[in-house]
Enzyme design. Sequence first.
Site, short mmCIF file in Angstrom:
data_model
loop_
_atom_site.label_atom_id
_atom_site.label_comp_id
_atom_site.label_asym_id
_atom_site.label_seq_id
_atom_site.Cartn_x
_atom_site.Cartn_y
_atom_site.Cartn_z
CG LEU A 63 -2.01 -1.13 1.18
CD1 LEU A 63 -2.92 -1.03 2.38
CD2 LEU A 63 -2.82 -1.13 -0.12
NE ARG A 64 4.56 0.46 -3.93
CZ ARG A 64 5.41 -0.53 -4.12
NH1 ARG A 64 6.14 -0.97 -3.10
NH2 ARG A 64 5.54 -1.10 -5.30
CG ASP A 152 7.25 -9.41 -0.15
OD1 ASP A 152 7.64 -10.48 -0.62
OD2 ASP A 152 6.68 -8.53 -0.81
CG ASN A 278 11.81 -8.38 -8.71
OD1 ASN A 278 12.09 -8.61 -9.87
ND2 ASN A 278 12.47 -7.52 -7.98
CG ASP A 305 3.96 -8.99 -5.16
OD1 ASP A 305 4.07 -8.14 -4.27
OD2 ASP A 305 4.93 -9.39 -5.83
#
Length: 425
Positions: A63-64, A152, A278, A305
Amino acid sequence: MKLLIQQGRLVDPVSGIGGVMDVLVEDGKIAVLGSDIRDPEAEVLDARGLTICAGLVDMHVHLRDPGQEYKETIETGTRAAARGGFTSVACMPNTRPAIDCAEQISYVKRKAEEACGVNVWPIGAVSRGEKGEALTDFEELKQAGAVALSDDGMPVQNANLMRDALILAHRQDLTVLSHCEDADMVKNYAVNEGRVSRQLRLPGRPAIAEEIMVARDAMLAEETGAAVHICHISTAKAVAIVRRYKKKGVHITCETCPQYFSLTEDEVLEQGAMARVNPPLRTRADVEAIIEGLKDGTIDAIATDHAPHSAEEKARLLEEAPSGMVGLETALGVTLTYLYHTKHMPLSDILRKMTLNPACILRINKGRLAIGGDADMVIFDPDEEWTVDPEQFASKGRNTPFGGHKLKGKVKYTIVGGKIVYQDA
C-alpha cells in the site's frame, strides 16, 4: 440496518452450501441464509444471475503508505481492493519507514479506519528497517496488531537470522512470509534468465535463485517446527520442493499470483518494463507447473502482490524501471479467465484459495460465510466480459501488463460488514 440479497448463486467452499439462495444481513452480520426470505425493513439487492461468496482475502499487497504516497495510499489502495472484490488485505511492511514497530502498526490501523471500510491487516517486518541485520520485537508487533511477519521485497539473506526468526515467530504463533530469491544471484536484474534475457542481451534472474531459498526455508521450517509461507512462487522446481515438504508434514504454505499462471517471459518482449515483476515472469513450462500446483493443492493461496508505481518510474528503460504491477482490480477477472473458464479448476476450489486459505494462513477470522459471522461478501458475474482500462482504476498505479486485455468475470458488489463499499456502475 438490514440488507437482503436475493436469488444469488451462493458458493461457500467451507460448508459446501450452494445453489440459488437469499442472504439476510443485519447489523453487519449474516442473520439468515435460505430461500424465499422476506423482510419488509430490509434494503433489497437483486443478485439474480450473479455469484455470491465470502469477501476475497489478499494476503500480499503493497500500500506504499507511509512514505511513498505518490504511488499509493491506504485510502486509494483499499478503494482498489473494494473494486476487485477484496474485503480484507494484508499489507507488506516495506514502506518508508518500514513497519517494524508498534508505532507503525498503529499508523496503518488508524489510516485504515479512515478509508473506505475494507479490512487492512498489517504485516510486521522480520528485521529492523528490513535490513536483514537485527530482528524486530515480534511480541510487540503482535500485540500492536501484526498478523504475520515478512521482509518482503528483500529476502532474509542470512540463514541464521531466518532460523532465529522462525524460532521466535513460532513462540508468538505468527507465520513468516518469505520472499524467496537469493539476492546475490538476482541482484537487480529485470527478467528471467533464459531465452528472452539472451535475446535482449541482459543478465537474468535464474530460477534456481528462487528454488535455493525455497529449499532453505522449507528445511528451516522442518527443523524449527515454525510456520513458513512462500510468497509469489513462480517456478516448477519451487512448486516441487513445497510439494515434497508438505508430504513430510512440514508446516509450509505458499501462494502464487495471477501473472504466474497467465503470462510468460515473452510478455517482456511486448511490454517492456510494464511486464517487469519480482520474481520475473517465467517459461510456459513453469506456468503449467503453477497451474498443476494450484489444482493439486500444493499452492494454497492466490495473492496479488499489488505493487503500484508511478507512470514516470515505469516509463524508464527495462533494466532501470522498478519491478511490480498492480493487481487488486484485475485479480478475480484474470483468475476466472485463466483457471475457471479454461476448466482447469472448479469455482469453489478457486474461491477457497482467495478467501478461506489466506485467512487461515494469517490466522484471521475471515474468508467464510456463516450465520452470525461478519457480512463480508463479494457478488460477481463469472461470465461478464470486460476490457481492462487502467485509466479507470481506483489505485494510483496504472502499471499492469493486462491493460487492454479482455477478461471474463466481473465484480458487481463488494460488501464489508453489511455495507456496500463498491457497486459496479
